[in-house]
Design a protein around this motif. Structure first.
Motif, PDB file in Angstrom:
ATOM      1  N   GLN A 151      41.052  37.669  46.128  1.00  0.00           N
ATOM      2  CA  GLN A 151      39.859  36.757  45.633  1.00  0.00           C
ATOM      3  C   GLN A 151      40.538  35.509  45.113  1.00  0.00           C
ATOM      4  O   GLN A 151      41.507  35.400  44.527  1.00  0.00           O
ATOM      5  CB  GLN A 151      39.109  37.667  44.354  1.00  0.00           C
ATOM      6  N   SER A 152      39.526  34.460  44.898  1.00  0.00           N
ATOM      7  CA  SER A 152      39.888  33.427  44.539  1.00  0.00           C
ATOM      8  C   SER A 152      38.985  32.915  43.401  1.00  0.00           C
ATOM      9  O   SER A 152      37.996  33.251  43.346  1.00  0.00           O
ATOM     10  CB  SER A 152      40.165  32.344  45.617  1.00  0.00           C
ATOM     11  N   PHE A 153      39.233  31.918  42.793  1.00  0.00           N
ATOM     12  CA  PHE A 153      38.296  31.238  41.425  1.00  0.00           C
ATOM     13  C   PHE A 153      38.622  29.675  41.632  1.00  0.00           C
ATOM     14  O   PHE A 153      39.962  29.493  41.487  1.00  0.00           O
ATOM     15  CB  PHE A 153      38.685  31.926  40.161  1.00  0.00           C
ATOM     16  N   SER A 154      37.943  28.925  41.733  1.00  0.00           N
ATOM     17  CA  SER A 154      37.855  27.462  41.437  1.00  0.00           C
ATOM     18  C   SER A 154      37.186  27.124  40.331  1.00  0.00           C
ATOM     19  O   SER A 154      35.975  27.483  40.357  1.00  0.00           O
ATOM     20  CB  SER A 154      37.624  26.782  42.775  1.00  0.00           C
ATOM     21  N   GLY A 155      37.428  25.959  39.544  1.00  0.00           N
ATOM     22  CA  GLY A 155      36.862  25.634  38.522  1.00  0.00           C
ATOM     23  C   GLY A 155      37.641  24.605  37.589  1.00  0.00           C
ATOM     24  O   GLY A 155      38.358  23.909  38.407  1.00  0.00           O
ATOM     25  N   PHE A 156      37.124  24.554  36.568  1.00  0.00           N
ATOM     26  CA  PHE A 156      37.990  23.543  35.528  1.00  0.00           C
ATOM     27  C   PHE A 156      38.548  24.227  34.226  1.00  0.00           C
ATOM     28  O   PHE A 156      38.021  25.402  34.058  1.00  0.00           O
ATOM     29  CB  PHE A 156      37.081  22.295  35.229  1.00  0.00           C
ATOM     30  N   VAL A 157      39.626  23.832  33.741  1.00  0.00           N
ATOM     31  CA  VAL A 157      40.368  24.374  32.559  1.00  0.00           C
ATOM     32  C   VAL A 157      39.371  23.792  31.541  1.00  0.00           C
ATOM     33  O   VAL A 157      39.395  22.584  31.210  1.00  0.00           O
ATOM     34  CB  VAL A 157      41.859  24.084  32.330  1.00  0.00           C
ATOM     35  N   GLU A 203      44.504  32.250  42.769  1.00  0.00           N
ATOM     36  CA  GLU A 203      44.286  33.394  43.666  1.00  0.00           C
ATOM     37  C   GLU A 203      44.731  34.560  42.942  1.00  0.00           C
ATOM     38  O   GLU A 203      45.691  34.695  42.064  1.00  0.00           O
ATOM     39  CB  GLU A 203      45.283  33.347  44.729  1.00  0.00           C
ATOM     40  N   GLY A 204      43.988  35.995  42.968  1.00  0.00           N
ATOM     41  CA  GLY A 204      44.096  36.938  42.073  1.00  0.00           C
ATOM     42  C   GLY A 204      43.046  38.040  42.354  1.00  0.00           C
ATOM     43  O   GLY A 204      42.550  38.236  43.375  1.00  0.00           O
ATOM     44  N   TYR A 205      42.523  38.520  41.215  1.00  0.00           N
ATOM     45  CA  TYR A 205      41.526  39.449  41.107  1.00  0.00           C
ATOM     46  C   TYR A 205      40.902  39.451  39.746  1.00  0.00           C
ATOM     47  O   TYR A 205      41.288  39.015  38.810  1.00  0.00           O
ATOM     48  CB  TYR A 205      42.215  40.774  41.465  1.00  0.00           C
ATOM     49  N   VAL A 206      39.750  40.044  39.673  1.00  0.00           N
ATOM     50  CA  VAL A 206      39.225  40.310  38.657  1.00  0.00           C
ATOM     51  C   VAL A 206      39.184  41.710  37.768  1.00  0.00           C
ATOM     52  O   VAL A 206      39.191  42.569  38.650  1.00  0.00           O
ATOM     53  CB  VAL A 206      37.346  40.282  39.095  1.00  0.00           C
ATOM     54  N   ARG A 207      39.224  41.828  36.740  1.00  0.00           N
ATOM     55  CA  ARG A 207      39.874  42.929  36.117  1.00  0.00           C
ATOM     56  C   ARG A 207      38.857  43.047  34.678  1.00  0.00           C
ATOM     57  O   ARG A 207      38.517  42.113  33.981  1.00  0.00           O
ATOM     58  CB  ARG A 207      41.197  42.799  35.431  1.00  0.00           C
ATOM     59  N   GLU A 208      38.265  44.279  34.580  1.00  0.00           N
ATOM     60  CA  GLU A 208      37.455  44.648  33.478  1.00  0.00           C
ATOM     61  C   GLU A 208      38.160  45.066  32.503  1.00  0.00           C
ATOM     62  O   GLU A 208      39.209  45.890  32.720  1.00  0.00           O
ATOM     63  CB  GLU A 208      36.354  45.522  33.850  1.00  0.00           C
ATOM     64  N   HIS A 209      38.069  44.868  31.145  1.00  0.00           N
ATOM     65  CA  HIS A 209      38.880  45.361  30.112  1.00  0.00           C
ATOM     66  C   HIS A 209      37.936  45.332  28.788  1.00  0.00           C
ATOM     67  O   HIS A 209      36.865  44.982  28.798  1.00  0.00           O
ATOM     68  CB  HIS A 209      39.910  44.274  29.824  1.00  0.00           C
ATOM     69  N   THR A 210      38.554  46.021  27.680  1.00  0.00           N
ATOM     70  CA  THR A 210      37.947  46.361  26.530  1.00  0.00           C
ATOM     71  C   THR A 210      38.769  45.740  25.547  1.00  0.00           C
ATOM     72  O   THR A 210      40.076  46.020  25.570  1.00  0.00           O
ATOM     73  CB  THR A 210      37.498  47.687  26.237  1.00  0.00           C
ATOM     74  N   TYR A 211      38.290  45.190  24.684  1.00  0.00           N
ATOM     75  CA  TYR A 211      39.140  44.524  23.504  1.00  0.00           C
ATOM     76  C   TYR A 211      38.016  44.569  22.148  1.00  0.00           C
ATOM     77  O   TYR A 211      36.886  44.715  22.108  1.00  0.00           O
ATOM     78  CB  TYR A 211      39.380  43.240  23.850  1.00  0.00           C
ATOM     79  N   GLN A 212      38.795  44.423  21.084  1.00  0.00           N
ATOM     80  CA  GLN A 212      38.282  44.514  19.633  1.00  0.00           C
ATOM     81  C   GLN A 212      37.830  43.091  19.055  1.00  0.00           C
ATOM     82  O   GLN A 212      38.928  42.364  19.116  1.00  0.00           O
ATOM     83  CB  GLN A 212      39.064  45.418  18.990  1.00  0.00           C
ATOM     84  N   ARG A 213      36.829  43.051  18.558  1.00  0.00           N
ATOM     85  CA  ARG A 213      36.564  41.690  17.788  1.00  0.00           C
ATOM     86  C   ARG A 213      35.695  42.248  16.638  1.00  0.00           C
ATOM     87  O   ARG A 213      34.827  42.702  16.731  1.00  0.00           O
ATOM     88  CB  ARG A 213      35.830  40.713  18.583  1.00  0.00           C
ATOM     89  N   ASP A 214      36.265  41.834  15.542  1.00  0.00           N
ATOM     90  CA  ASP A 214      35.481  42.150  14.274  1.00  0.00           C
ATOM     91  C   ASP A 214      35.337  43.717  14.138  1.00  0.00           C
ATOM     92  O   ASP A 214      34.000  44.316  13.549  1.00  0.00           O
ATOM     93  CB  ASP A 214      34.271  41.351  14.101  1.00  0.00           C
ATOM     94  N   GLY A 215      36.114  44.554  14.565  1.00  0.00           N
ATOM     95  CA  GLY A 215      36.069  46.011  14.316  1.00  0.00           C
ATOM     96  C   GLY A 215      35.004  46.255  15.631  1.00  0.00           C
ATOM     97  O   GLY A 215      34.910  47.792  15.480  1.00  0.00           O
ATOM     98  N   GLN A 216      34.620  45.774  16.411  1.00  0.00           N
ATOM     99  CA  GLN A 216      33.915  46.290  17.462  1.00  0.00           C
ATOM    100  C   GLN A 216      34.508  46.242  18.851  1.00  0.00           C
ATOM    101  O   GLN A 216      35.171  44.961  19.025  1.00  0.00           O
ATOM    102  CB  GLN A 216      32.120  45.615  17.651  1.00  0.00           C
ATOM    103  N   ASN A 217      34.244  47.348  19.537  1.00  0.00           N
ATOM    104  CA  ASN A 217      34.908  47.208  21.145  1.00  0.00           C
ATOM    105  C   ASN A 217      33.954  46.213  21.995  1.00  0.00           C
ATOM    106  O   ASN A 217      32.553  46.620  21.751  1.00  0.00           O
ATOM    107  CB  ASN A 217      34.678  48.442  21.881  1.00  0.00           C
ATOM    108  N   ILE A 218      34.179  45.264  22.678  1.00  0.00           N
ATOM    109  CA  ILE A 218      33.701  44.456  23.537  1.00  0.00           C
ATOM    110  C   ILE A 218      34.026  44.943  24.816  1.00  0.00           C
ATOM    111  O   ILE A 218      35.485  44.682  25.142  1.00  0.00           O
ATOM    112  CB  ILE A 218      33.794  43.162  23.049  1.00  0.00           C
ATOM    113  N   GLU A 219      33.127  44.963  25.869  1.00  0.00           N
ATOM    114  CA  GLU A 219      33.590  44.797  27.122  1.00  0.00           C
ATOM    115  C   GLU A 219      33.606  43.490  28.008  1.00  0.00           C
ATOM    116  O   GLU A 219      32.530  42.847  27.491  1.00  0.00           O
ATOM    117  CB  GLU A 219      32.722  46.166  27.848  1.00  0.00           C
ATOM    118  N   GLY A 220      34.464  43.351  28.828  1.00  0.00           N
ATOM    119  CA  GLY A 220      34.327  41.841  29.300  1.00  0.00           C
ATOM    120  C   GLY A 220      35.204  41.976  30.713  1.00  0.00           C
ATOM    121  O   GLY A 220      35.576  43.011  30.869  1.00  0.00           O
TER     122      GLY A 220
END
Length: 148
Positions: A7-13, A79-96
């Protein structure tokens, strides 16, 4: 043989690139990136729609080179791939999701730059005495053979 693609992604920083290290000591680059979207109108013109923002990460050499060369506002291609992940913010699990870049660089169509083609490093000089070519014996000349 099939062409292997990613997969590819183009954009701006969109944020200052942040370099950190994983528990195993590998370089890790994180940055927010923006993707501009456009809609084609009936008359052939384009109208810019809402810009979306995403997370991009890179590891090892791609992370080090990306951190060294990219800055907020730069246009890039990854060039790379999309990965789904879970992380914690303010004690809550957030999917992204995040784009994991294996290769990362400036977008040539949207960036002016000069290319430095000098070798990155020179090969170590080799000791020519370490290798001795075998002696060649001259081929013997013989009369051509004729058969009947």
């Amino acid at each position: 043989m099939a062409i292997r693609t990613q997969q590819s992604f183009s954009g701006f920083v969109a944020s200052d690139p942040q370099l950190s290290h994983t528990e195993s000591g590998d370089a890790r680059l994180f940055m927010k990136v923006g993707k501009e979207h456009y809609r084609q109108e009936d008359d052939g013109s384009f109208t810019q729609t809402e810009t979306t923002f995403h997370n991009l990460v890179a590891f090892k050499a791609a992370a080090e080179q990306g951190h060294e060369r990219l800055a907020k506002g730069d246009k890039f291609v990854a060039e790379g791939y999309v990965r789904e992940h879970t992380y914690q913010r303010d004690g809550q699990n957030i999917e992204g999701e995040e784009f994991v870049a294996r290769r990362l660089g400036h977008d040539m169509a949207r960036t002016r730059y000069d290319v430095d083609r000098t070798p990155r490093r020179t090969a170590p000089e080799r000791d020519s005495a370490a290798f001795t070519a075998p002696e060649r014996r001259p081929a013997t000349q013989s009369a051509p053979a004729v058969s009947m």
